[in-house]
Scaffold this motif. Structure first.
Motif, short mmCIF file in Angstrom:
data_model
loop_
_atom_site.label_atom_id
_atom_site.label_comp_id
_atom_site.label_asym_id
_atom_site.label_seq_id
_atom_site.Cartn_x
_atom_site.Cartn_y
_atom_site.Cartn_z
N ASP A 243 0.82 -1.21 0.00
CA ASP A 243 0.00 0.00 0.00
C ASP A 243 0.85 1.26 0.00
O ASP A 243 0.55 2.24 -0.71
N LYS A 400 -7.98 -3.03 3.45
CA LYS A 400 -7.39 -1.80 3.96
C LYS A 400 -7.28 -1.81 5.48
O LYS A 400 -6.40 -1.15 6.06
N SER A 403 -3.81 -3.08 7.13
CA SER A 403 -2.65 -2.37 6.60
C SER A 403 -2.39 -1.15 7.48
O SER A 403 -3.32 -0.59 8.07
N GLU A 405 -1.09 1.60 6.29
CA GLU A 405 -0.84 2.65 5.29
C GLU A 405 -1.04 4.05 5.85
O GLU A 405 -0.22 4.95 5.62
#
Length: 532
Positions: A243, A400, A403, A405
């Protein structure tokens, strides 16, 4: 104080230096009374010309607004928060760093009551749209705290009067600002109680699988548990690396597909038109329960379906204009890369009660502009099964969640800002956002009806302008309603009401598909069963 005043000047905007007057208001968010505080890295970025973002929260009330009550109550609530009673200035003696400096607030400079011509009574909704559109052409004078409140005793199709809060994004992230705004309200059924906002299950577990005990229930041996944790750790690391690499590639070169809604460079300087539509939150909950998903999954699924319908029509219109034939599926045969920049609050909000206590009891509450960037891909296409939009959204969001990120992107932005300065950090952040197509957010609101200084709320519709997108989509829940708010550049989305139509039609299609597949019983049959 005189030496401080001489050393502090406005950011380079052509305005005259500010005369600072200290106040004795308590900071309330761990800021000492009367002391200057540095702006966070994210807040500094929001002062760059290409990232000068404002949040607008449209509040519709069930009764006419009484401005005198607002004048009376704001000093007892909002002004007790230091960000709303401080200036943002540059300290030339400290290397040009921006700082918060407390000041006295003159509400006459912040509360705007516009004259409403009698000719608008035939089209009040259009007047409101045009008023907000013209508002987005302007900015707030930085010689005063950067917020204002517009009060319109204008009866629209869905409210008796309207309030428009405009707040510069440097004052805080969207979640914190909305929590603060709600902390100024009270339940209509209990004037002493602050609103109740449900804890969203999907965000309560920020570490993903690591805190999900159910995944290791039944695994009796320690080495099997260790292996499970090791695999999940590797997956978290892998997802994060992929990511973050994807985010960096976006900042360097990876552009979205040039679709009709992809805005040209410099769109952040264009005025934006705000439109909104309220749909049934109960319908979204029905889909959520039937598909074992979340409201976020359903909101993203509706968005993917609505954008697919809208783009299909826009591509069909292009074919007609070129002499071609419009088909059922007019989307390009090649896959469309269409992504959103999603801003994630990486520090949990203090909560409405903590912010209300801060304003009423001078207690402490956490505050800040701690946001990370996440690139959220959208799946665009005409699906035979409308439920596929929600399934795809569920898979995307689940991916998502596992993660880091947002946290890594926030840390990297801070590192770049520290090593290379605000300009470099702004350039990278702006390019990463500008190479995506839109902005997207989903905010959870009160579960009961609330009032703002005695004015019962009909709806709440927040969004923003100044971002490098031609389209910003926000979902805002309130009691049993969900309001979909669009902020659009008219050169990219010239017909935003049609896009709202597509979102509303998509919700209906997905709900009908849930019934058709027998995932839930139809409402009429449920009522019939209740009496037999």
């Amino acid at each position: 104080m005189e030496s401080l005043t001489k050393g502090l000047k406005l950011r380079k905007s052509g305005l005259k230096p500010i005369q600072i007057t200290p106040t004795n208001q308590d900071g309330g968010d761990m800021i000492a009374s009367g002391e200057e505080q540095p702006l966070s890295p994210a807040s500094r970025l929001y002062h760059e010309p290409t990232f000068n973002v404002y949040i607008i929260a449209i509040m519709g009330w069930k009764n006419p607004i009484n401005p005198s009550v607002v004048y009376e109550k704001l000093p007892q609530t909002l002004l007790k928060h230091p960000r709303f009673s401080s200036l943002q200035v540059v300290d030339e003696k400290d290397g040009g760093k921006m700082k918060w400096v407390p000041t006295n607030v003159n509400l006459k400079n912040h509360i705007i009551i516009p004259h409403i011509p009698q000719t608008t009574l035939n089209s009040p909704d259009n007047f409101l749209q045009d008023y907000i559109y013209n508002l987005t052409k302007t900015s707030i004078d930085s010689s005063k705290p950067m917020w204002d409140l517009h009060l319109l005793n204008l009866r629209t199709s869905d409210a008796e009067s309207i309030g428009i809060f405009r707040i510069h994004h440097s004052l805080g992230d969207g979640t914190s600002l909305m929590s603060l705004l709600l902390a100024c309200t009270r339940q209509t059924s209990d004037p002493d109680a602050v609103p109740t906002v449900p804890t969203k299950k999907e965000y309560s577990d920020r570490s993903g699988w690591f805190s999900s005990d159910r995944l290791i229930v039944g695994i009796g041996r320690w080495w099997q548990r260790w292996l499970m944790v090791a695999c999940m750790s590797l997956l978290l690391v892998w997802n994060t690396v992929v990511d973050v690499g994807y985010l960096m590639a976006t900042g360097l070169f990876l552009e979205d597909t040039e679709t009709p809604i992809k805005a040209p460079a410099g769109v952040e300087r264009n005025p934006k038109r705000f439109v909104y539509r309220t749909v049934s939150l109960d319908d979204m909950k029905l889909i959520k329960n039937a598909m074992n998903s979340t409201i976020n999954d359903v909101a993203l699924g509706i968005t993917q379906a609505g954008l697919s319908l809208y783009l299909n029509r826009r591509y069909g219109e292009e074919k007609n204009n070129k002499g071609g034939t419009e088909k059922n599926n007019n989307l390009p045969k090649t896959k469309i890369r269409l992504r959103s920049t999603l801003l994630v609050n990486i520090r949990p909000s203090s909560g409405i009660q903590a912010l209300a206590d801060m304003m009423e009891k001078n207690t402490e509450a956490q505050w800040g502009n701690w946001v990370g960037h996440v690139i959220l891909p959208f799946s665009i296409g005409i699906r035979d099964d409308p439920l596929d939009y929600v399934r795809e959204a569920k898979a995307t969001i689940r991916r998502k969640k596992h993660s880091l990120e947002a946290i890594v992107s926030f840390s990297l932005a801070g590192l770049v800002l520290k090593l290379f300065g605000v300009k470099a950090a702004n350039t990278i952040s702006h390019k990463a956002a500008a190479r995506t197509t839109l902005g997207f957010s989903n905010l959870v609101g009160p579960v009961e009806e609330i009032s703002f200084f005695g004015h019962a709320l009909e709806f709440l519709a927040p969004c923003c302008y100044g971002h490098p997108h031609g389209l910003m989509i926000n979902f805002q829940s309130y009691v049993n309603k969900m309001t979909i708010v669009l902020s659009v550049d008219e050169s990219s989305v010239p017909d935003p009401q049609k896009l709202l139509d597509d979102f509303e039609a998509s919700l209906k299609l997905i709900k009908e598909a849930v019934y058709a597949k027998g995932l839930v019983k139809e409402e009429g049959k449920l009522q019939e069963a209740a009496f037999t």
